[in-house]
Design a protein around this motif. Structure first.
Motif, PDB file in Angstrom:
ATOM      1  N   GLY A  97      58.571  60.906  63.894  1.00  0.00           N
ATOM      2  CA  GLY A  97      58.563  61.862  64.992  1.00  0.00           C
ATOM      3  C   GLY A  97      59.520  63.005  64.738  1.00  0.00           C
ATOM      4  O   GLY A  97      60.258  63.021  63.748  1.00  0.00           O
ATOM      5  N   ASP A 100      58.343  70.299  66.985  1.00  0.00           N
ATOM      6  CA  ASP A 100      56.986  70.837  66.996  1.00  0.00           C
ATOM      7  C   ASP A 100      56.544  71.260  65.597  1.00  0.00           C
ATOM      8  O   ASP A 100      57.354  71.696  64.771  1.00  0.00           O
ATOM      9  CB  ASP A 100      56.900  72.061  67.920  1.00  0.00           C
ATOM     10  CG  ASP A 100      57.076  71.702  69.381  1.00  0.00           C
ATOM     11  OD1 ASP A 100      57.145  70.498  69.692  1.00  0.00           O
ATOM     12  OD2 ASP A 100      57.149  72.634  70.207  1.00  0.00           O
ATOM     13  N   ARG A 144      55.092  62.929  66.363  1.00  0.00           N
ATOM     14  CA  ARG A 144      54.839  64.113  65.539  1.00  0.00           C
ATOM     15  C   ARG A 144      53.984  63.760  64.326  1.00  0.00           C
ATOM     16  O   ARG A 144      53.122  64.535  63.907  1.00  0.00           O
ATOM     17  CB  ARG A 144      56.160  64.715  65.065  1.00  0.00           C
ATOM     18  CG  ARG A 144      55.997  65.930  64.141  1.00  0.00           C
ATOM     19  CD  ARG A 144      57.351  66.334  63.559  1.00  0.00           C
ATOM     20  NE  ARG A 144      57.282  67.620  62.884  1.00  0.00           N
ATOM     21  CZ  ARG A 144      56.895  67.808  61.629  1.00  0.00           C
ATOM     22  NH1 ARG A 144      56.500  66.764  60.904  1.00  0.00           N
ATOM     23  NH2 ARG A 144      56.878  69.016  61.092  1.00  0.00           N
ATOM     24  N   GLN A 147      50.461  63.709  65.376  1.00  0.00           N
ATOM     25  CA  GLN A 147      50.002  65.074  65.623  1.00  0.00           C
ATOM     26  C   GLN A 147      49.733  65.802  64.310  1.00  0.00           C
ATOM     27  O   GLN A 147      48.760  66.552  64.190  1.00  0.00           O
ATOM     28  CB  GLN A 147      51.039  65.822  66.463  1.00  0.00           C
ATOM     29  CG  GLN A 147      51.196  65.258  67.869  1.00  0.00           C
ATOM     30  CD  GLN A 147      52.405  65.793  68.603  1.00  0.00           C
ATOM     31  OE1 GLN A 147      53.056  66.739  68.143  1.00  0.00           O
ATOM     32  NE2 GLN A 147      52.731  65.200  69.742  1.00  0.00           N
ATOM     33  N   HIS A 208      57.291  63.309  74.352  1.00  0.00           N
ATOM     34  CA  HIS A 208      56.552  64.393  73.708  1.00  0.00           C
ATOM     35  C   HIS A 208      56.035  65.375  74.739  1.00  0.00           C
ATOM     36  O   HIS A 208      55.663  64.988  75.848  1.00  0.00           O
ATOM     37  CB  HIS A 208      55.371  63.829  72.890  1.00  0.00           C
ATOM     38  CG  HIS A 208      54.332  63.110  73.691  1.00  0.00           C
ATOM     39  ND1 HIS A 208      53.124  63.682  74.028  1.00  0.00           N
ATOM     40  CD2 HIS A 208      54.315  61.860  74.249  1.00  0.00           C
ATOM     41  CE1 HIS A 208      52.408  62.818  74.739  1.00  0.00           C
ATOM     42  NE2 HIS A 208      53.105  61.710  74.892  1.00  0.00           N
TER      43      HIS A 208
END
Length: 276
Positions: A97, A100, A144, A147, A208
């Motif tokens: 994680g 952004d 993250r 993502q 998040h």
């Protein structure tokens, strides 16, 4: 005649002894090799002073150890070749994680509430993941990391959930002091996630403000939160590429919740298969 027979017997015995010794030696080598722990590479932000790591990274280290594997902190890379060389030192990978991801990776401009990305980490994790998928390495992505999986496979992200996705579910503490917790439902009983956790209804932690918007190619959603946010997916056709929006490492090492330990144990098992 007796001398000939005696010498022949000596030669035969010596040959048998040599064969047995060599076989035993080879067996010992194989046994030692099999006992070597599975090495799980952990992507991380950058080197810390004096070899220290953050509390977040330590959770991954402790979870991997608890699963009976050896954690390896991966250095940053800047190309596919560097990523390939790095992957050869481990059996499986965890994408951790963090901050952004730069929205340029999914052809968008930064949202006004997006947080500052870190270019060196984006480049490193991008090549590490892209190469790992290409080489069919076992990969676990958390928060993250999940993502990034979506982005690398052509998907997009909500850059700021509170302003782009109306929901009663809180996915990050507004004060950013601690995890929030919410229900999560596994919607695919044939998924690897269900196979690992053996439960449909979970309570997961969350930290998040971004999440999956458009799903990447060949990704199959396996779990969602009550408001429909994607909480887990896996890459179809891959041996083991699994992403979870929550933080199983904090459940395991922070909360001592072994319900989520099978995630790391399964990654270890796939790492062993990858080695062979």
């Amino acid at each position: 005649m007796k001398k000939f027979r005696l010498s022949s017997l000596v030669v035969i015995l010596a040959t048998i002894f040599s064969f047995i010794f060599t076989s035993c030696k080879n067996t010992e080598v194989k046994e030692v090799k099999q006992e070597e722990p599975v090495k799980i590479g952990i992507s991380w932000e950058r080197n810390f002073p004096n070899g220290e790591v953050s509390e977040d990274v330590q959770m991954y280290i402790d979870s991997v150890k608890k699963a009976g594997a050896e954690p390896v902190l991966l250095t940053q890379v800047t190309s596919e070749q560097e990523a390939m060389d790095l992957l050869k030192t481990v059996d499986a990978v965890i994408l951790t994680g963090g901050e952004d991801i730069d929205p340029k990776y999914y052809n968008e401009k930064p949202h006004q509430k997006a947080e500052e990305p870190k270019a060196d980490r984006d480049v490193s994790d991008y090549w590490l993941l892209k190469t790992a998928i290409k080489e069919d390495y076992p990969v676990l992505g958390t928060c993250r990391g999940m993502q990034l999986m979506n982005v690398v496979l052509g998907g997009t992200l909500y850059q700021d959930l509170p302003s782009e996705y109306v929901s009663d579910i809180v996915h990050r503490d507004p004060k950013r002091e601690d995890f929030v917790y919410h229900p999560c439902k596994i919607i695919d009983k044939n998924s690897k996630l269900y196979g690992m956790l053996k439960a449909e209804d979970l309570t997961v932690n969350a930290w998040h403000h971004q999440a999956i918007e458009k799903l990447g190619q060949n990704l199959k959603v396996t779990a969602v939160s009550p408001d429909g946010i994607v909480e887990a997916f896996e890459l179809e056709g891959a041996t083991f590429v699994v992403g979870v929006q929550f933080h199983p490492e904090w459940h395991v090492a922070g909360d001592n919740n072994d319900q989520f330990l099978p995630i790391f144990e399964t990654l270890r098992d796939y790492g062993l298969k990858n080695r062979k």
